[in-house]
Design a protein around this motif. Structure first.
Motif: not given
Length: 208
Positions: A189-191, A197-202
């Motif tokens: 779940q953490v991953m 968040f990584t996809e949103k930041k990108g």
């Protein structure tokens, strides 16, 4: 297969003419254990057995006379008793088989008794028993009942303790598995959240 004399094993008891042997032994899977006792003619013997631990708590048992005639033959019994009066002198054999089990060993308790009990007081007396003698006879009979009860309770306690230990082992393994599963799910779940968040930041960086 093992063949062992009963007189050389276990706890040998001699009480008022009755000889007996008590023993607890391990019976591996796909194995058979046999015991023998040399008896005279017209001698009564009694056998009590119970499976204390292992699998479904069952075992095959058979008894043969010196000419290999089968006197008793039962399969997959958890406990039982057998009595017989010998018709000839010779070696009588008691066998326990776990050959039907492919991976589970058993622990078996057996008691073997033979002989006739000698009366506590002579029966040829012409006079009645005194009060003290009557009390001795009564106490003797009560002690026999107490000894039998203690044996049954001891076997029941050993049987219940083995089941409790087996249940504890299963619960421990189950708890360990649940703990590992919780850690795996938590890390997953953490991953997964980090990937969101990584996809949103990108995507934000691409729009700017």
């Amino acid at each position: 297969n093992n063949y062992v004399g009963l007189s050389s094993l276990g706890h040998v008891l001699v009480v008022f003419g009755v000889f007996g042997t008590e023993l607890t032994f391990e019976l591996p899977d796909n194995d058979k254990q046999c015991f023998y006792e040399e008896l005279e003619k017209d001698v009564r013997f009694d056998i009590d057995f119970q499976v204390i631990s292992g699998g479904n708590y069952d075992v095959d048992c058979f008894v043969t006379d010196p000419q290999n005639n089968v006197l008793y033959n039962e399969r997959k019994k958890q406990y039982d008793s057998f009595s017989h009066t010998t018709a000839m002198k010779g070696d009588y054999k008691v066998c326990f088989s776990n050959e039907f089990s492919t991976f589970t060993h058993k622990t078996v308790y057996m008691e073997f008794r033979y002989g006739d009990e000698v009366p506590l007081m002579p029966i040829t007396r012409s006079t009645a028993l005194t009060q003290l003698e009557s009390s001795c006879v009564s106490i003797h009979e009560i002690l026999k009942v107490v000894a039998d009860s203690q044996t049954r309770y001891r076997l029941r306690e050993a049987h219940d303790r083995t089941k409790a230990e087996h249940l504890l082992e299963r619960v421990t393994y189950w708890s360990f598995g649940q703990t590992v599963m919780l850690f795996v799910i938590g890390i997953s779940q953490v991953m997964l959240l980090r990937s969101f968040f990584t996809e949103k930041k990108g995507s934000v960086a691409a729009t700017t």
